[in-house]
Motif scaffolding. Sequence first.
Motif, PDB file in Angstrom:
ATOM      1  N   LEU A 100      -0.260   3.610  -0.928  1.00  0.00           N
ATOM      2  CA  LEU A 100      -0.904   2.443  -1.532  1.00  0.00           C
ATOM      3  C   LEU A 100      -0.017   1.841  -2.621  1.00  0.00           C
ATOM      4  CD1 LEU A 100      -4.593   3.698  -1.879  1.00  0.00           C
ATOM      5  CD2 LEU A 100      -3.804   1.851  -0.391  1.00  0.00           C
ATOM      6  N   ILE A 101       0.597   2.707  -3.418  1.00  0.00           N
ATOM      7  CA  ILE A 101       1.458   2.213  -4.499  1.00  0.00           C
ATOM      8  C   ILE A 101       2.679   1.497  -3.932  1.00  0.00           C
ATOM      9  CG2 ILE A 101       2.946   2.938  -6.406  1.00  0.00           C
ATOM     10  CD1 ILE A 101       0.924   5.194  -6.954  1.00  0.00           C
ATOM     11  N   ASP A 102       3.313   2.074  -2.929  1.00  0.00           N
ATOM     12  CA  ASP A 102       4.487   1.426  -2.344  1.00  0.00           C
ATOM     13  C   ASP A 102       4.122   0.104  -1.673  1.00  0.00           C
ATOM     14  OD1 ASP A 102       6.455   3.330  -3.070  1.00  0.00           O
ATOM     15  OD2 ASP A 102       7.437   3.049  -1.125  1.00  0.00           O
ATOM     16  N   GLU A 103       2.977   0.078  -1.008  1.00  0.00           N
ATOM     17  CA  GLU A 103       2.565  -1.158  -0.362  1.00  0.00           C
ATOM     18  C   GLU A 103       2.249  -2.226  -1.404  1.00  0.00           C
ATOM     19  OE1 GLU A 103       1.677  -3.857   2.704  1.00  0.00           O
ATOM     20  OE2 GLU A 103       2.894  -2.039   2.584  1.00  0.00           O
ATOM     21  N   ALA A 104       1.653  -1.805  -2.534  1.00  0.00           N
ATOM     22  CA  ALA A 104       1.407  -2.758  -3.621  1.00  0.00           C
ATOM     23  C   ALA A 104       2.717  -3.306  -4.159  1.00  0.00           C
ATOM     24  CB  ALA A 104       0.609  -2.086  -4.732  1.00  0.00           C
ATOM     25  N   ALA A 105       3.706  -2.434  -4.335  1.00  0.00           N
ATOM     26  CA  ALA A 105       5.005  -2.888  -4.828  1.00  0.00           C
ATOM     27  C   ALA A 105       5.641  -3.874  -3.855  1.00  0.00           C
ATOM     28  CB  ALA A 105       5.920  -1.679  -5.050  1.00  0.00           C
ATOM     29  N   ARG A 106       5.541  -3.604  -2.560  1.00  0.00           N
ATOM     30  CA  ARG A 106       6.126  -4.510  -1.561  1.00  0.00           C
ATOM     31  C   ARG A 106       5.467  -5.885  -1.626  1.00  0.00           C
ATOM     32  NH1 ARG A 106       5.428  -6.374   3.632  1.00  0.00           N
ATOM     33  NH2 ARG A 106       3.328  -5.490   3.737  1.00  0.00           N
ATOM     34  N   ARG A 107       4.132  -5.902  -1.698  1.00  0.00           N
ATOM     35  CA  ARG A 107       3.429  -7.179  -1.709  1.00  0.00           C
ATOM     36  C   ARG A 107       3.672  -7.964  -3.000  1.00  0.00           C
ATOM     37  NH1 ARG A 107      -2.533  -5.709   0.902  1.00  0.00           N
ATOM     38  NH2 ARG A 107      -1.737  -4.540   2.736  1.00  0.00           N
ATOM     39  N   LEU A 108       3.857  -7.243  -4.119  1.00  0.00           N
ATOM     40  CA  LEU A 108       4.063  -7.915  -5.401  1.00  0.00           C
ATOM     41  C   LEU A 108       5.529  -8.198  -5.684  1.00  0.00           C
ATOM     42  CD1 LEU A 108       1.549  -5.863  -7.587  1.00  0.00           C
ATOM     43  CD2 LEU A 108       1.252  -8.177  -6.687  1.00  0.00           C
TER      44      LEU A 108
END
Length: 741
Positions: A352-360
């Motif tokens: 979830l954290i990595d996906e958040a970083a990718r989207r942001l």
Amino acid sequence: MVIGSRAPRREDARLLTGRGRFVGTVRLPGMVYGFVVRSPIAHGRLLGLDVKAARACDGVLDVITPADTAGVTLPCVSLAPGQQQTSYPVLDDTLRYVGQPVAMIVALTPEAARDAADLLDLDLDELTPVVDVEEGSVITEFTLGDAGAADVQSAHVVEMTFRYGRAAPYPMEPRGVVAEYTGEQLTLWTTTQAPHQARDHLAEALGLSIDRIRVVTGDTGGGFGGKEHLYPDETLACVAAMRLGRPVAWSEAPGDKLVATLPARAARHRARLALDEDGRFLALYADVLGDLGGHPSNVGISPFAVTASMLPGPYRFPQAGVRLRGALTNTTPTGSYRGFGQPEAAMTRERLIDEAARRLGLDPVELRLRNLIGPEELPYASRTGPVYDSGDYPRALRTVRDLAAAVAPADGRRRGIGFSCQVEGTGLGPSEAMRQMGMLVGGFESAIVRMEPDASVVVHSGVAVIGQGIETTLAQIAAERTGVPLDSVRVLLGDTASAPYSGVGSIASRSLVVGGGALARAADRLREKVFALAAHRLEVAPEDLELRGQEVGVKGDPRAALTLKEIATSAWRGWDLPEGYSPGLEERATYDPPDSTYAYAAHAAAVAVDPETGKVEVERYWAVADSGVVVNPAIVEGQQVGGIAQSIGMALSEEIVYSAEGQPTLDYLPPTVREVPDITVVMQSTPSPITPGGMKGAGESGTIGPPAAIANAVAAALPEIAERVNRTPMTPEVVWGWLNE
């Protein structure tokens, strides 16, 4: 200093020279052999069992059926809220999974027992099985932490669904027992992580008093959680020994590891992470559905509950909560496996954290550093219950970031580096907290330390040897605290006739934390008595003495001293003792920890993905870990490397898959040396303020981070499918499917 030294493992001398003390080496006069007949169907009833042909076979001595074991049950140790089933029969007419025991045949040879099994005529009423956990029967449901975390609205929300494949502990040594009953005593030689628990459960199952049962374990060849409790197969061997009056040996067949030895990991998570505009974490929530299998095992919902409690990891979350459900399916009951629910928690959170970083559009390491709990904030109470004791989580992540570097040959494969952070509950306890969690067992450990007349030291502890080097590390603690050379310490483990009581033994990264804590206390008491005896004879106060090599002397006076041997000999003869002191030099101490300790780590994986085939190769791996005071760095580093190698299997290749009819596949692929890359381990040390000696657990740490780090590396290598990277194992078929959806 003995603590902190890379002392060679004393176990290795006998293991490498073929003198290991394994159950398979036990040979007793008149020994016969058992074979367990298992259910071939996943769901149904055993209407009848014709044993005539089997009994008529040459060499067959007995056939034990459900009718012969009425009332012989094993307890569920960990009970979930609302759980109605508190035990399960060793043999049952109701069939709940393929591999469930239905009978045991005992014969003069293993071959005769196996051949007779083919002649048993099973009358089966087959029913439609339930294999998918989503269709299972939910038997418990509760919430940890903040239920409102599911509804937090924010600038950014990432939602993903994760599925974790069922994985087997798969130790090198199979489960096995030799049971001998003399009429006076039942002795069980067994491959167990918890000898006293096996003894207690045998007494309950067979109606014997505890004093009539002795359980002995030697060099257990790996357990990884799968050997932490007594199984029906092992109990049946004891039943057979009591019926026949002869020693009975049983060992699991190779296929039993996948249908009878309890697997783990099987779960589905629906999770969401809420962040503000600056990338600060606001809320973490997951709906966790755990597959309990055909019936609750001895640990039941506990691994999934640990997933829930450790979901927030080392980060600040103003709100965090988990809805937790456990469902029954027609598959092998799930149980303990190294990491005990924590690899799943780490992967859900870290993906979830990595996906958040990718989207942001943020660097994933910087996003983590923005939200990691700092050392000045510890101790820190997580929203789901744990209170982290000590550490420097950002330092571990920065260190592993600086170590990680991609391999970049031009070979057509796509490459990426992924990171993961973890905090790990270790040193299971205290007893009262375990009671409140529904665990019907205590979490304390006791140790006995004796200094013999020649000043050698003998240590007795209730924890068990499972390949983790515990003999060596306990000896190091005893040597350091009593002042004798390491070679003068002998450690005796694994025999309920002599070992102090241990409710759960060597599980949950606790053998050195809790067992070592008890030993530290006992050794300190022994040293205090040695100093008191020396002070009496030298006519000084104990605080005026110091340990100088093998003697206790007066500070500042090199001539005023007594050797440890002189002190010990005098004590055992009862000579010249201070008033109120009894003869001998033996101390016993019990340690019931006030709380768990919390180790932590940061991991990084470099992977190469072949887009044509979906095959993932881990090319390099790095881990920075903190297990508090490290008694033996070589052993701890070895545990880290072994755990990482094992968890690479969970990430990429290992899974027990069931057909719609509930038939498990027997194709199982643990990693080999070809799949395990060069692994760099860096140990940091932040002593725990809780444990005597400052230790934290180390045995499971390596297994927690790899699935998350490898999955994040795959997502980094293939950003176009990053949001689909949501399951284990990531086999070539799975990755190819993501690429070609």
